[in-house]
Write a protein that holds these residues in place. Structure first.
Motif, short mmCIF file in Angstrom:
data_model
loop_
_atom_site.label_atom_id
_atom_site.label_comp_id
_atom_site.label_asym_id
_atom_site.label_seq_id
_atom_site.Cartn_x
_atom_site.Cartn_y
_atom_site.Cartn_z
N LEU A 483 0.83 -1.20 0.00
CA LEU A 483 0.00 0.00 0.00
C LEU A 483 0.87 1.25 0.00
O LEU A 483 0.59 2.23 -0.71
CB LEU A 483 -0.94 0.00 1.21
CG LEU A 483 -1.93 1.17 1.27
CD1 LEU A 483 -2.90 1.10 0.10
CD2 LEU A 483 -2.67 1.19 2.60
N SER A 484 1.95 1.26 0.80
CA SER A 484 2.87 2.40 0.81
C SER A 484 3.47 2.62 -0.57
O SER A 484 3.71 3.76 -0.99
CB SER A 484 3.99 2.17 1.82
OG SER A 484 3.50 2.13 3.14
N ALA A 485 3.72 1.53 -1.30
CA ALA A 485 4.33 1.66 -2.63
C ALA A 485 3.43 2.42 -3.59
O ALA A 485 3.91 3.24 -4.38
CB ALA A 485 4.64 0.28 -3.19
N VAL A 486 2.12 2.19 -3.53
CA VAL A 486 1.23 2.87 -4.47
C VAL A 486 0.91 4.29 -4.00
O VAL A 486 0.79 5.20 -4.82
CB VAL A 486 -0.06 2.06 -4.72
CG1 VAL A 486 0.26 0.72 -5.35
CG2 VAL A 486 -0.86 1.86 -3.45
N THR A 487 0.78 4.49 -2.69
CA THR A 487 0.43 5.83 -2.22
C THR A 487 1.61 6.80 -2.31
O THR A 487 1.41 8.02 -2.38
CB THR A 487 -0.08 5.80 -0.78
OG1 THR A 487 0.94 5.27 0.08
CG2 THR A 487 -1.35 4.96 -0.67
N SER A 488 2.84 6.29 -2.28
CA SER A 488 4.02 7.17 -2.32
C SER A 488 4.58 7.32 -3.73
O SER A 488 5.69 7.84 -3.90
CB SER A 488 5.10 6.65 -1.38
OG SER A 488 5.52 5.36 -1.76
N ALA A 489 3.86 6.89 -4.76
CA ALA A 489 4.37 6.95 -6.13
C ALA A 489 4.82 8.35 -6.55
O ALA A 489 5.79 8.48 -7.31
CB ALA A 489 3.32 6.42 -7.10
N PRO A 490 4.18 9.46 -6.09
CA PRO A 490 4.66 10.78 -6.51
C PRO A 490 6.10 11.08 -6.13
O PRO A 490 6.70 12.00 -6.69
CB PRO A 490 3.69 11.75 -5.81
CG PRO A 490 2.42 10.97 -5.68
CD PRO A 490 2.88 9.57 -5.37
N LEU A 491 6.69 10.32 -5.19
CA LEU A 491 8.10 10.55 -4.85
C LEU A 491 9.01 10.28 -6.03
O LEU A 491 10.17 10.72 -6.05
CB LEU A 491 8.50 9.68 -3.65
CG LEU A 491 7.82 10.02 -2.32
CD1 LEU A 491 8.30 9.08 -1.24
CD2 LEU A 491 8.08 11.46 -1.92
N ASN A 492 8.51 9.52 -7.04
CA ASN A 492 9.30 9.30 -8.25
C ASN A 492 9.54 10.59 -9.03
O ASN A 492 10.40 10.63 -9.92
CB ASN A 492 8.61 8.28 -9.16
CG ASN A 492 8.70 6.86 -8.64
OD1 ASN A 492 9.71 6.19 -8.81
ND2 ASN A 492 7.64 6.40 -7.97
N LEU A 493 8.77 11.64 -8.72
CA LEU A 493 8.90 12.91 -9.43
C LEU A 493 10.04 13.77 -8.88
O LEU A 493 10.30 14.86 -9.39
CB LEU A 493 7.59 13.70 -9.35
CG LEU A 493 6.37 13.00 -9.99
CD1 LEU A 493 5.10 13.73 -9.64
CD2 LEU A 493 6.54 12.89 -11.50
N PHE A 494 10.72 13.29 -7.82
CA PHE A 494 11.81 14.03 -7.20
C PHE A 494 13.14 13.33 -7.43
O PHE A 494 13.21 12.10 -7.51
CB PHE A 494 11.61 14.18 -5.69
CG PHE A 494 10.46 15.05 -5.31
CD1 PHE A 494 10.62 16.42 -5.18
CD2 PHE A 494 9.21 14.51 -5.06
CE1 PHE A 494 9.57 17.23 -4.82
CE2 PHE A 494 8.15 15.30 -4.69
CZ PHE A 494 8.32 16.67 -4.57
N GLU A 495 14.22 14.11 -7.49
CA GLU A 495 15.56 13.56 -7.40
C GLU A 495 15.86 13.25 -5.94
O GLU A 495 15.14 13.68 -5.03
CB GLU A 495 16.59 14.54 -7.94
CG GLU A 495 16.46 14.84 -9.43
CD GLU A 495 17.57 15.73 -9.92
OE1 GLU A 495 18.70 15.23 -10.02
OE2 GLU A 495 17.30 16.92 -10.18
N SER A 496 16.95 12.51 -5.69
CA SER A 496 17.31 12.15 -4.32
C SER A 496 17.64 13.37 -3.47
O SER A 496 17.56 13.31 -2.24
CB SER A 496 18.50 11.18 -4.31
OG SER A 496 19.61 11.77 -4.94
N ASN A 497 18.00 14.50 -4.11
CA ASN A 497 18.30 15.72 -3.35
C ASN A 497 17.07 16.58 -3.14
O ASN A 497 17.16 17.71 -2.66
CB ASN A 497 19.40 16.53 -4.05
CG ASN A 497 19.01 16.93 -5.46
OD1 ASN A 497 17.86 16.75 -5.88
ND2 ASN A 497 19.97 17.47 -6.19
#
Length: 741
Positions: A483-497
């Motif tokens: 569930l965390s994997a699907v709800t946190s998908a927008p984090l893919n829009l950021f770089e690690s910094n």
């Protein structure tokens, strides 16, 4: 300490790897070190001598007629595979090349000191496939006995020296190099051009020549696709891995490009694109520690200037060192790895084990040299391991013999009867069945001085249903992570910094769009993280960071941080969001999430250690549908705590997972998960799944247990003891895998 909110969020996102997701593995990076010494001979220094043996890497048999090239001198091996060359210039690093028809060119490195003899061994891999072709048409060459292949584009090769078009037909030869059977099969000494140490997951040699025999290479601006068969002693391979090519002039490995794991076990391979041909190696840089020890001789056998070798047991790597005038040595092994330590041919000693350890090791006793005239039959430094495996899975038995330049021959036996064709150092069963249950396997290893037969290893085959139940148990215990994997998908829009990515750069294929506080934002913008809403819409987006993940749907992340970025509160929501994970071992996870999840992440510093705690809880009514089975999990109450200690450059030193009365239903049946487990020294590991737990065989022992009840009755648990990880399903306790021979 100010920590960007994205890093805190990533602590939560690390759980994606538990269910086959998340980003690619990061390798351990050692401290900066000086590049290795040059191979330039020392001007005016006295010359030395190089002597040794050349054998076939697949059979261990000696090879006659091999041309040996080093420092401008050339020699040939005798009928017994031996050679000796005088007048070799003194240098801290000389590269020795071995050439013979039917085999890929092999390389060894050694230091040469005036007035002394350096011993080296060449291990030559047989040509696996060859073909001739018209350069204008290109060529795809595949090894019918492995996953190895090369795709050369039209007009792709030129004369390696002049850059001119090749004359006549082009001949291509490929050879697979297997470091799992013997780490010494690899050219060089596992050292990179920057002085780092690498661990190998397989290598491929590619050689091209024109009709006149001139060497060819890729033309400028051209690239080729290669597939390197996976071959490693490590338990779990990385999904993506750096590629290194062998510099034949320096004897060092040079990093260039990456490769992705593909295929289905036991025929997995790394696929990548290259712009030159040489020997290509799928490696990752590892951190090392040192084993300190000493060597003693018997009678007039000197312990000075003796070569000492470490050879990985649970990793494919090798290192060498030379004793000083007092017989002392210092040789590297992988940090937290298990290795055998012995003196090298021809002055041999018994092998001892070293590791696993995170710090330097000092051996309790010296290695004792045998007299030079004393030869012996092969010696096992580790017994065959008995195996517990579910029906339908692959199994491999390894003959781990003290490194020996003597020609070694192998014969495997099942229940006392020789197995036809089983003459390699590894015996594989691609698919085990109930007929294999309790079968006993031995191997006899032979050299010119005798034979040694291993003690028997037993194969125990469990019913296929047990594997299904085990996988089911893991999915039930760790379902919040999906569930965390699907709800946190927008984090893919950021770089690690924490900087905003161009959404067009997020996906390899498919599309992704994103908004910050409801507005588009320019790529490269660093967000504040104090109070913001990030939303993302994905359509069959195969993520660039991890090509095994495909995302589709809409999800939002609403985050609030304190001014020091040490506390982060987040509410994440998924609306009909689908996430597919396709792993290289054939495993597929396909889930669709709906609903919300709340989490609180904190970072604090205690006694110099950074401690991060993330508490996440699906909100009542959140659901997760398994699209492969149709089952729907509905979350009711409870939470999951993920804790880590000492986060350094994104690596975890310890990890704890706690389930606190996490309650959910499937098909109207009520389940409750409880318990806490702690995994020490998990820097190299993903979160544990059934296969990942095998890595713990050589790691500090985890503690604790996680249990699952159904309608008030315990149906399963995972727990850890000093003997290893165990699973209990419906009252039956079984080891997760066998530790004892």
């Amino acid at each position: 300490m100010k920590v960007h909110y994205w890093v805190v969020s990533a602590i939560s996102a690390v759980v994606l790897s538990a269910c086959g997701g998340g980003g690619s593995d990061s390798s351990d990076t050692p401290p900066a070190s000086s590049p290795p010494a040059s191979s330039t001979p020392v001007a005016g220094a006295p010359t030395g001598r190089i002597a040794g043996l050349v054998v076939a890497s697949d059979t261990g048999l000696p090879l006659a007629g091999v041309q040996v090239q080093v420092a401008g001198t050339t020699g040939t091996t005798a009928a017994d595979g031996s050679f000796s060359q005088d007048a070799v210039g003194s240098a801290e690093r000389q590269v020795v090349r071995f050439v013979r028809d039917g085999y890929a060119d092999a390389f060894a490195t050694t230091a040469v000191t005036g007035g002394t003899t350096a011993s080296v061994t060449g291990r030559m891999a047989p040509i696996a496939a060859s073909a001739t072709f018209d350069n204008s048409a290109g060529k795809t060459l595949t090894d019918s006995n492995s996953a190895a292949s090369v795709i050369i584009p039209p007009a792709g090769v030129v004369d390696a020296a002049t850059g001119a078009a090749p004359q006549g037909a082009v001949t291509i030869q490929i050879a697979t190099i297997n470091p799992a059977t013997n780490p010494a099969n690899m050219p060089g000494d596992y050292t990179t051009s920057t002085g780092s140490t690498i661990e190998s997951f397989g290598a491929l040699s590619v050689q091209l020549r024109d009709a006149a025999g001139k060497p060819l290479n890729l033309a400028a601006g051209k690239s080729a696709t290669i597939r390197i068969p996976l071959a490693s002693r490590s338990g779990v391979p990385s999904q993506t891995i750096p590629l290194f090519y062998f510099n034949e002039a320096t004897g060092l490995w040079v990093e260039e490009g990456t490769a992705t794991l593909a295929g289905v076990a036991p025929n997995q391979y790394y696929e990548g694109t290259v712009t030159r041909f040489s020997t290509w190696n799928a490696d990752k840089v590892v951190d090392t520690i040192f084993v300190n020890g000493c060597v003693t001789g018997i009678g007039d056998v000197s312990s000075s200037r003796v070569a000492v070798r470490s050879s990985g047991i649970d990793y494919s790597g090798l290192a060498t060192a030379t004793t000083n005038s007092e017989g002392k040595f210092r040789v590297a092994i992988r940090r937290n790895g298990l290795a055998s330590i012995s003196t090298a041919y021809p002055r041999r000693s018994a092998a001892v084990r070293a590791g696993p350890s995170a710090t330097d090791i000092t051996l309790d006793a010296c290695l004792t040299l045998s007299p030079a005239s004393e030869k012996s039959a092969p010696v096992f430094f580790a017994p065959l391991l008995s195996m517990v495996a579910p029906a339908g899975s692959p199994v491999a038995f390894y003959a781990l013999v003290v490194f020996d330049e003597e020609a070694l021959r192998y014969q495997w036996f099942r229940n006392g009867r020789a197995i036809d064709g089983a003459t390699q150092s590894i015996y594989r069963l691609p698919v085990v069945t109930s007929a294999d249950d309790q079968a006993q396997f031995t191997v006899t290893v032979t050299n010119s001085f005798g034979s040694t037969t291993s003690p028997a290893a037993t194969l125990s085959v469990t019913a296929a249903a047990t594997l299904l139940e085990l996988d089911y148990l893991f999915k039930m215990l760790f379902s919040p992570f999906d569930l965390s994997a699907v709800t946190s998908a927008p984090l893919n829009l950021f770089e690690s910094n924490g900087k905003w990515l161009d959404p067009a750069a997020v996906c390899r294929t498919g599309t992704a769009t994103g908004l910050l506080n409801g507005q588009p934002i320019a790529a490269g913008t660093e967000t504040s993280g104090f109070n913001q809403v990030v939303s993302g819409t994905f359509d069959k987006c195969v993520t660039r960071d991890d090509p095994t993940i495909e995302l589709s749907g809409f999800s939002t992340v609403n985050e609030t941080s304190n001014s020091e970025f040490t506390v982060l509160d987040a509410t994440r929501r998924a609306d009909n969001f689908r996430r597919i994970s396709r792993q290289g071992n054939g495993q597929v996870t396909d889930v669709t999430g709906n609903g919300s999840e709340k989490s609180t992440s904190t970072i604090s510093t205690v006694n110099g250690l950074e401690i991060a705690i993330n508490v996440s809880a699906p909100l009542p009514g959140a659901t997760l549908r398994n699209n492969l089975t149709g089952e729907v999990t509905q979350f009711i109450s409870g939470d999951t705590v993920l804790g880590s200690t000492e986060i350094i450059s994104g690596k975890l030193a310890t990890l704890t997972i706690e389930q606190r009365s996490r309650t959910f239903t499937i098909g109207g049946v009520r389940y409750v998960a409880n318990g806490l487990v702690s995994f020490p020294s998990v820097t190299d590991y993903q979160l544990p799944g059934p296969e990942q737990l095998r890595l713990l065989n050589s790691a500090p022992v985890p503690t604790g247990q996680l249990s699952l009840t159904r309608n008030g009755f315990q149906i399963g648990r995972i727990f850890f003891t000093a003997e290893g990880p165990f699973v209990e399903i419906n009252g039956v306790v079984k080891p997760m895998f066998s530790r004892t021979p």
